[in-house]
Design a protein around this motif. Structure first.
Motif, PDB file in Angstrom:
ATOM      1  N   ARG A  44      19.129 -29.683 -55.544  1.00  0.00           N
ATOM      2  CA  ARG A  44      18.420 -29.052 -54.360  1.00  0.00           C
ATOM      3  C   ARG A  44      17.658 -28.474 -55.245  1.00  0.00           C
ATOM      4  O   ARG A  44      17.718 -28.817 -56.588  1.00  0.00           O
ATOM      5  CB  ARG A  44      19.182 -27.324 -53.554  1.00  0.00           C
ATOM      6  CG  ARG A  44      18.157 -26.963 -53.060  1.00  0.00           C
ATOM      7  CD  ARG A  44      19.529 -25.609 -52.355  1.00  0.00           C
ATOM      8  NE  ARG A  44      19.690 -24.679 -53.022  1.00  0.00           N
ATOM      9  CZ  ARG A  44      19.995 -23.404 -53.499  1.00  0.00           C
ATOM     10  NH1 ARG A  44      18.105 -22.966 -53.123  1.00  0.00           N
ATOM     11  NH2 ARG A  44      20.219 -22.909 -54.920  1.00  0.00           N
ATOM     12  N   TYR A  46      13.069 -26.754 -54.173  1.00  0.00           N
ATOM     13  CA  TYR A  46      12.218 -25.723 -53.319  1.00  0.00           C
ATOM     14  C   TYR A  46      11.340 -25.713 -54.488  1.00  0.00           C
ATOM     15  O   TYR A  46      11.335 -25.298 -55.818  1.00  0.00           O
ATOM     16  CB  TYR A  46      13.418 -24.727 -53.182  1.00  0.00           C
ATOM     17  CG  TYR A  46      13.948 -23.517 -53.497  1.00  0.00           C
ATOM     18  CD1 TYR A  46      15.077 -23.866 -53.979  1.00  0.00           C
ATOM     19  CD2 TYR A  46      12.937 -22.069 -54.354  1.00  0.00           C
ATOM     20  CE1 TYR A  46      15.794 -22.687 -55.360  1.00  0.00           C
ATOM     21  CE2 TYR A  46      13.461 -21.484 -54.954  1.00  0.00           C
ATOM     22  CZ  TYR A  46      14.812 -21.432 -55.162  1.00  0.00           C
ATOM     23  OH  TYR A  46      15.190 -20.813 -56.569  1.00  0.00           O
ATOM     24  N   ILE A  48       7.948 -22.946 -54.459  1.00  0.00           N
ATOM     25  CA  ILE A  48       7.289 -21.902 -53.941  1.00  0.00           C
ATOM     26  C   ILE A  48       5.701 -22.405 -54.404  1.00  0.00           C
ATOM     27  O   ILE A  48       5.468 -22.352 -55.410  1.00  0.00           O
ATOM     28  CB  ILE A  48       7.734 -20.408 -55.109  1.00  0.00           C
ATOM     29  CG1 ILE A  48       9.140 -19.529 -54.646  1.00  0.00           C
ATOM     30  CG2 ILE A  48       6.708 -19.230 -54.428  1.00  0.00           C
ATOM     31  CD1 ILE A  48      10.154 -19.039 -55.692  1.00  0.00           C
ATOM     32  N   ARG A  57       8.426 -12.924 -57.061  1.00  0.00           N
ATOM     33  CA  ARG A  57       9.063 -13.233 -56.592  1.00  0.00           C
ATOM     34  C   ARG A  57      10.587 -13.643 -57.257  1.00  0.00           C
ATOM     35  O   ARG A  57      10.575 -12.738 -58.035  1.00  0.00           O
ATOM     36  CB  ARG A  57       8.900 -15.259 -56.452  1.00  0.00           C
ATOM     37  CG  ARG A  57       7.634 -15.239 -55.813  1.00  0.00           C
ATOM     38  CD  ARG A  57       7.990 -14.408 -54.142  1.00  0.00           C
ATOM     39  NE  ARG A  57       8.856 -15.266 -53.357  1.00  0.00           N
ATOM     40  CZ  ARG A  57       9.380 -16.008 -52.336  1.00  0.00           C
ATOM     41  NH1 ARG A  57       8.016 -15.937 -51.619  1.00  0.00           N
ATOM     42  NH2 ARG A  57      10.449 -16.573 -51.804  1.00  0.00           N
ATOM     43  N   GLY A  58      11.345 -13.688 -57.194  1.00  0.00           N
ATOM     44  CA  GLY A  58      12.699 -14.167 -57.714  1.00  0.00           C
ATOM     45  C   GLY A  58      13.304 -12.185 -57.314  1.00  0.00           C
ATOM     46  O   GLY A  58      13.129 -11.340 -56.690  1.00  0.00           O
ATOM     47  N   HIS A  60      16.416 -11.046 -58.815  1.00  0.00           N
ATOM     48  CA  HIS A  60      17.952 -11.663 -58.313  1.00  0.00           C
ATOM     49  C   HIS A  60      18.800 -11.822 -59.891  1.00  0.00           C
ATOM     50  O   HIS A  60      17.517 -12.922 -60.480  1.00  0.00           O
ATOM     51  CB  HIS A  60      18.291 -12.367 -56.837  1.00  0.00           C
ATOM     52  CG  HIS A  60      17.412 -13.371 -56.544  1.00  0.00           C
ATOM     53  ND1 HIS A  60      17.038 -14.298 -57.424  1.00  0.00           N
ATOM     54  CD2 HIS A  60      16.051 -13.335 -55.950  1.00  0.00           C
ATOM     55  CE1 HIS A  60      16.484 -15.390 -57.616  1.00  0.00           C
ATOM     56  NE2 HIS A  60      15.805 -14.614 -56.657  1.00  0.00           N
ATOM     57  N   TYR A 125      22.305 -24.032 -50.988  1.00  0.00           N
ATOM     58  CA  TYR A 125      21.670 -22.607 -50.579  1.00  0.00           C
ATOM     59  C   TYR A 125      23.451 -22.005 -50.803  1.00  0.00           C
ATOM     60  O   TYR A 125      23.795 -21.986 -49.116  1.00  0.00           O
ATOM     61  CB  TYR A 125      20.564 -22.719 -49.840  1.00  0.00           C
ATOM     62  CG  TYR A 125      20.576 -20.639 -49.634  1.00  0.00           C
ATOM     63  CD1 TYR A 125      20.088 -20.461 -50.448  1.00  0.00           C
ATOM     64  CD2 TYR A 125      20.873 -20.479 -48.745  1.00  0.00           C
ATOM     65  CE1 TYR A 125      19.178 -18.614 -50.446  1.00  0.00           C
ATOM     66  CE2 TYR A 125      21.003 -19.372 -47.603  1.00  0.00           C
ATOM     67  CZ  TYR A 125      19.885 -17.661 -48.832  1.00  0.00           C
ATOM     68  OH  TYR A 125      19.821 -17.112 -48.522  1.00  0.00           O
ATOM     69  N   TYR A 130      24.360 -14.976 -55.384  1.00  0.00           N
ATOM     70  CA  TYR A 130      22.604 -14.292 -55.390  1.00  0.00           C
ATOM     71  C   TYR A 130      23.616 -12.569 -55.772  1.00  0.00           C
ATOM     72  O   TYR A 130      24.405 -12.160 -55.161  1.00  0.00           O
ATOM     73  CB  TYR A 130      21.718 -13.867 -54.282  1.00  0.00           C
ATOM     74  CG  TYR A 130      20.867 -15.317 -53.782  1.00  0.00           C
ATOM     75  CD1 TYR A 130      19.458 -15.112 -54.665  1.00  0.00           C
ATOM     76  CD2 TYR A 130      21.108 -15.839 -52.976  1.00  0.00           C
ATOM     77  CE1 TYR A 130      18.646 -15.933 -54.205  1.00  0.00           C
ATOM     78  CE2 TYR A 130      20.401 -17.356 -52.634  1.00  0.00           C
ATOM     79  CZ  TYR A 130      19.390 -16.875 -53.688  1.00  0.00           C
ATOM     80  OH  TYR A 130      18.079 -17.685 -52.989  1.00  0.00           O
ATOM     81  N   ARG A 132      21.369  -9.391 -55.603  1.00  0.00           N
ATOM     82  CA  ARG A 132      20.380  -8.431 -55.527  1.00  0.00           C
ATOM     83  C   ARG A 132      20.026  -7.421 -56.496  1.00  0.00           C
ATOM     84  O   ARG A 132      18.772  -7.108 -55.286  1.00  0.00           O
ATOM     85  CB  ARG A 132      19.748  -9.091 -54.346  1.00  0.00           C
ATOM     86  CG  ARG A 132      19.599 -10.490 -53.643  1.00  0.00           C
ATOM     87  CD  ARG A 132      19.156 -10.541 -52.124  1.00  0.00           C
ATOM     88  NE  ARG A 132      18.722 -11.901 -52.242  1.00  0.00           N
ATOM     89  CZ  ARG A 132      18.607 -12.775 -51.820  1.00  0.00           C
ATOM     90  NH1 ARG A 132      16.953 -12.407 -52.825  1.00  0.00           N
ATOM     91  NH2 ARG A 132      18.253 -14.071 -51.752  1.00  0.00           N
TER      92      ARG A 132
HETATM   93  P1  TYD Z   1      14.748 -16.257 -52.074  1.00  0.00           P
HETATM   94  O1  TYD Z   1      16.088 -17.300 -53.538  1.00  0.00           O
HETATM   95  O2  TYD Z   1      14.997 -14.732 -52.562  1.00  0.00           O
HETATM   96  O3  TYD Z   1      13.504 -15.806 -52.855  1.00  0.00           O
HETATM   97  P2  TYD Z   1      12.594 -16.037 -54.250  1.00  0.00           P
HETATM   98  O4  TYD Z   1      12.136 -17.257 -54.711  1.00  0.00           O
HETATM   99  O5  TYD Z   1      11.556 -15.316 -54.069  1.00  0.00           O
HETATM  100  O6  TYD Z   1      13.826 -15.731 -55.112  1.00  0.00           O
HETATM  101  O7  TYD Z   1      14.703 -16.907 -50.956  1.00  0.00           O
HETATM  102  C1  TYD Z   1      13.877 -16.513 -50.150  1.00  0.00           C
HETATM  103  C2  TYD Z   1      14.323 -16.579 -48.470  1.00  0.00           C
HETATM  104  O8  TYD Z   1      13.829 -18.024 -48.722  1.00  0.00           O
HETATM  105  C3  TYD Z   1      15.821 -16.273 -48.659  1.00  0.00           C
HETATM  106  O9  TYD Z   1      15.630 -15.196 -46.842  1.00  0.00           O
HETATM  107  C4  TYD Z   1      16.528 -17.390 -47.919  1.00  0.00           C
HETATM  108  C5  TYD Z   1      15.926 -18.570 -48.379  1.00  0.00           C
HETATM  109  N1  TYD Z   1      16.529 -19.900 -49.074  1.00  0.00           N
HETATM  110  C6  TYD Z   1      16.896 -20.685 -48.089  1.00  0.00           C
HETATM  111  O10 TYD Z   1      17.336 -21.023 -46.911  1.00  0.00           O
HETATM  112  N2  TYD Z   1      17.308 -21.707 -48.926  1.00  0.00           N
HETATM  113  C7  TYD Z   1      16.519 -21.907 -50.313  1.00  0.00           C
HETATM  114  O11 TYD Z   1      17.274 -22.758 -50.738  1.00  0.00           O
HETATM  115  C8  TYD Z   1      16.410 -20.815 -51.044  1.00  0.00           C
HETATM  116  C9  TYD Z   1      15.586 -20.562 -52.251  1.00  0.00           C
HETATM  117  C10 TYD Z   1      15.857 -19.627 -50.269  1.00  0.00           C
END
Ligand code: TYD
Length: 148
Positions: A44, A46, A48, A57-58, A60, A125, A130, A132
């Motif tokens: 996967r 993703y 930011i 961010r993060g 967790h 995902y 997680y 948290r």
């Molecule tokens: P999160 O991983 O908590 O963000 P950060 O980058 O700050 O660690 O994810 C934020 C939100 O996005 C959370 O509600 C879950 C959603 N999300 C998905 O639906 N799919 C994904 O692949 C990711 C990474 C997050």
């Protein structure tokens, strides 16, 4: 780690992995292959972006998720702790990635305007991976021992 023998890691904890960089007068190119440049299969991606100044961010950790973070644009800081010690890495080069294994609490701060944080991970995902709550993270860390 034997499955990924071609990915040479100096240790198991969070660390910078320098990725291949193909110089070209037309521009540079970097690539990453799961199991070759990182010690996990990449399932996967993703990213930011559009992070307002001062946001974080993060915040967790993960039970089974391995991750590579790359500043494909801009700059940001990644603070990592295993519950025993901590380190902060500044990511600002598109050919460098920060490898983060499971069991590490991470926070990402100091995003420069226009930064993009690309994340490559080994799992789909699912929220159950997680941790948290920081107290829950510390409890697990005490059971598992130091990683950094
Ligand atoms: P999160 O991983 O908590 O963000 P950060 O980058 O700050 O660690 O994810 C934020 C939100 O996005 C959370 O509600 C879950 C959603 N999300 C998905 O639906 N799919 C994904 O692949 C990711 C990474 C997050």
């Amino acid at each position: 780690m034997t499955k990924f023998a071609s990915c040479i890691m100096e240790k198991n904890g969070p660390q910078i992995i320098t990725l291949p960089k193909i110089f070209d007068p037309r521009g540079s190119l970097t690539f990453v292959e799961g199991g070759r440049h990182v010690p996990f299969d990449i399932m996967r991606a993703y990213w930011i972006y559009d992070v307002p100044a001062g946001e974080e961010r993060g915040g967790h950790s993960h039970i089974d998720m391995h991750q590579l973070l790359i500043a494909t644009g801009g700059s940001f800081d990644v603070n990592v702790t295993d519950g025993f010690s901590e380190r902060t890495f500044t990511l600002n080069r598109p050919f460098e990635g920060l490898y983060i294994p499971p069991g590490i609490w991470r926070t990402i701060t100091n995003f420069a305007s226009g930064s993009v944080c690309l994340s490559l991970v080994n799992l789909p995902y699912y929220e159950e991976d997680y941790i948290r709550e920081y107290d829950e993270f510390l409890k697990r860390a005490r059971e598992n021992g130091p990683i950094i």
